[in-house]
Design an enzyme around this catalytic site. Sequence first.
Site, PDB file in Angstrom:
ATOM      1  N   GLY A 116      -5.518   9.898  -5.659  1.00 50.45           N
ATOM      2  CA  GLY A 116      -5.925   9.919  -4.246  1.00 50.45           C
ATOM      3  C   GLY A 116      -6.332   8.514  -3.852  1.00 50.45           C
TER       4      GLY A 116
ATOM      5  N   GLY B 131      -8.421   5.906  -3.701  1.00 49.24           N
ATOM      6  CA  GLY B 131      -9.703   5.569  -4.318  1.00 49.24           C
ATOM      7  C   GLY B 131     -10.328   4.324  -3.712  1.00 49.24           C
TER       8      GLY B 131
ATOM      9  N   ASP C 235     -14.646   0.754  -8.078  1.00 51.65           N
ATOM     10  CA  ASP C 235     -15.616   0.290  -7.084  1.00 51.65           C
ATOM     11  C   ASP C 235     -15.091   0.380  -5.655  1.00 51.65           C
ATOM     12  OD1 ASP C 235     -13.732  -1.697  -7.068  1.00 51.65           O
ATOM     13  OD2 ASP C 235     -15.079  -3.300  -7.730  1.00 51.65           O
TER      14      ASP C 235
ATOM     15  N   ARG D 231       3.304  10.106  -0.495  1.00 56.05           N
ATOM     16  CA  ARG D 231       3.957   9.738  -1.757  1.00 56.05           C
ATOM     17  C   ARG D 231       4.541  10.975  -2.418  1.00 56.05           C
ATOM     18  NH1 ARG D 231      -0.160   5.457  -3.397  1.00 56.05           N
ATOM     19  NH2 ARG D 231      -1.237   5.084  -1.446  1.00 56.05           N
TER      20      ARG D 231
ATOM     21  N   ASP E 107       2.907   8.367  -7.995  1.00 56.32           N
ATOM     22  CA  ASP E 107       1.947   8.191  -6.905  1.00 56.32           C
ATOM     23  C   ASP E 107       2.197   6.873  -6.165  1.00 56.32           C
ATOM     24  OD1 ASP E 107       0.941   7.364  -9.575  1.00 56.32           O
ATOM     25  OD2 ASP E 107      -0.586   6.365  -8.396  1.00 56.32           O
ATOM     26  N   ASN E 108       3.087   6.052  -6.697  1.00 55.65           N
ATOM     27  CA  ASN E 108       3.417   4.796  -6.015  1.00 55.65           C
ATOM     28  C   ASN E 108       4.807   4.855  -5.383  1.00 55.65           C
ATOM     29  OD1 ASN E 108       0.973   3.714  -6.787  1.00 55.65           O
ATOM     30  ND2 ASN E 108       1.789   2.693  -8.600  1.00 55.65           N
TER      31      ASN E 108
HETATM   32  P1  AMP Z   1      -2.956   1.771  -8.299  1.00 52.33           P
HETATM   33  O1  AMP Z   1      -2.863   1.309  -9.715  1.00 52.33           O
HETATM   34  O2  AMP Z   1      -3.490   0.736  -7.350  1.00 52.33           O
HETATM   35  O3  AMP Z   1      -1.692   2.398  -7.802  1.00 52.33           O
HETATM   36  O4  AMP Z   1      -4.070   2.910  -8.282  1.00 52.33           O
HETATM   37  C1  AMP Z   1      -4.034   4.096  -9.042  1.00 52.33           C
HETATM   38  C2  AMP Z   1      -5.199   4.965  -8.645  1.00 52.33           C
HETATM   39  O5  AMP Z   1      -6.438   4.321  -8.945  1.00 52.33           O
HETATM   40  C3  AMP Z   1      -5.262   5.320  -7.163  1.00 52.33           C
HETATM   41  O6  AMP Z   1      -5.805   6.593  -7.044  1.00 52.33           O
HETATM   42  C4  AMP Z   1      -6.190   4.260  -6.633  1.00 52.33           C
HETATM   43  O7  AMP Z   1      -6.810   4.644  -5.437  1.00 52.33           O
HETATM   44  C5  AMP Z   1      -7.214   4.144  -7.774  1.00 52.33           C
HETATM   45  N1  AMP Z   1      -7.865   2.822  -7.807  1.00 52.33           N
HETATM   46  C6  AMP Z   1      -7.303   1.647  -8.175  1.00 52.33           C
HETATM   47  N2  AMP Z   1      -8.200   0.653  -8.109  1.00 52.33           N
HETATM   48  C7  AMP Z   1      -9.371   1.191  -7.706  1.00 52.33           C
HETATM   49  C8  AMP Z   1     -10.678   0.693  -7.441  1.00 52.33           C
HETATM   50  N3  AMP Z   1     -10.979  -0.599  -7.587  1.00 52.33           N
HETATM   51  N4  AMP Z   1     -11.610   1.567  -7.014  1.00 52.33           N
HETATM   52  C9  AMP Z   1     -11.320   2.868  -6.862  1.00 52.33           C
HETATM   53  N5  AMP Z   1     -10.132   3.411  -7.101  1.00 52.33           N
HETATM   54  C10 AMP Z   1      -9.150   2.593  -7.507  1.00 52.33           C
HETATM   55 MG    MG Z   2      -1.085   3.387  -6.324  1.00 49.18          MG
END
Ligand code: AMP
Ligand code: MG
Length: 487
Positions: free
Chosen positions: A90, A92, A125, A183, A252-253
């Site tokens: 979700g 985040g 964070d 997505r 999810d991407n």
């Molecule tokens: P990503 O690797 O950016 O595609 O993120 C994968 C998942 O981790 C998604 O649900 C993002 O929202 C969550 N996420 C990545 N970085 C952070 C962060 N710094 N704080 C909170 N959630 C994160």
């Molecule tokens: Mg992502």
Amino acid sequence: MKALDELTFDNRFARLGDDFSTHVLPEPIDEPRLVVASNAAMALLDLDPAIAETPVFAELFGGHKLWAEAEPRAMVYSGHQFGGYNPQLGDGRGLLLGEVYNQAGEHWDLHLKGAGQTPYSRMGDGRAVLRSSIREFLASEALHALGIPSSRALCVIGSSTPVWREKQERAAMVLRLAQSHIRFGHFEYFYYTSKPEQQKQLAEHVLKLHFPECQEQPEPYLAMFREIVERNAELIAKWQAYGFCHGVMNTDNMSILGITFDFGPFAFLDDFDAQFICNHSDDQGRYSFSNQVPIGQWNLSALAQALTPFISVQALRETLGLYLPLYQAHYLDLMRRRLGFTTAEDDDQPLVERLLQLMQGSGVDYTLFFRRLGNEPPALAVARLRDDFVDLAGFDAWADEYQARVIREGNGDETQRRERMHAVNPLYILRNYLAQNAIQAAESGDYTEVRRLHEVLSKPFEEQPGMEQYAQRPPDWGKHLEISCSS
Ligand code: AMP
Ligand code: MG
């Protein structure tokens, strides 16, 4: 041209309700300042580019202010990460602020990435660092300029807010634009949590808003899936033809619109290397450059699984079967154009494959090879490029065939050939070392380099006097940069 307070909102996703997203307000970053904005993206919202420099712009996109009509929501989704199902994903650290429609009648999601914690932050964070925000900004706009479908980026806002990664860094926000932020993982979430009603609501939403022409088909959901397969086959063909490595093709991407989405440790190839892995946490090379093609199909099968409540397995299988032939047709078409051909011949595919085999391990710059091939008449061009190859005899044989193939094209006009090839072979791409230089300057408070690089990459096919240094191969320090996954 509109002022910032004249944007018109129509928050269609928010109206799906609390099963789909959660209301969360952005958490502002301190001392927000404009790092870079994209005039082309501003135009999508009918915004006057000059307002990017006003303080209210940085306040809005740094999370300090919000339009009364915005309805910021964190979306829920799940997905397959590196082949395993993760039920807990979700937004985040990103929020869908709302959907804006422009004078052309298009809706654009405003998504603020790095906007603070949400119910989906898990241990994170909720922040994004300046470095990764700049990379996402540059990549989205550069891909778009190359003709590769991508989410867009309006701006990056920097701040003095400290965040901890491997070391202390500064928080930033990037304002992402896309016609949808849905997505593959959205569909997977409702499938694996066994929520058939919401699953249906989501499918109806996507069908109606994003694939309206499929509603006319006898099996609308199947037609929609077919369209998603087609778009992804075409997208990945473009990545492969232009040497773009996404790096984290988790479901999810993956966007249902078939656009490049969610930028992490991506890279454009410098030297051609089919096995290139840009994500240094990807030990198995699951998302290596050449694996992007089968992974595209794997991801579409994960989506297909989530659509089994609506579509027969047989029909899903047949539709998935279209992916590879469609990919191959698009890819070959692009490569023919990159080689300067206007016609199709049966042996074009082996001609392309042999070229790539010769490049492999030779240290040939993938982008500049094609640009230089179009710079001069074929005989001169291949003579000059020859020295870059390890297998000289192999290259000579290829070059003979290539020249014979060009002659068979019949169109001997050299100026036309050059123009035609330069129109599809970029001179400037977002090389990791160029991004790195811009990031280093920006981290010390100087944004001129990131702005200039963005400007150069917005016209990748046009020779820009004075910008020769952006068309160079990487220096030694910039060849094998390890881009951190933490962002
Ligand atoms: P990503 O690797 O950016 O595609 O993120 C994968 C998942 O981790 C998604 O649900 C993002 O929202 C969550 N996420 C990545 N970085 C952070 C962060 N710094 N704080 C909170 N959630 C994160
Ligand atoms: Mg992502």
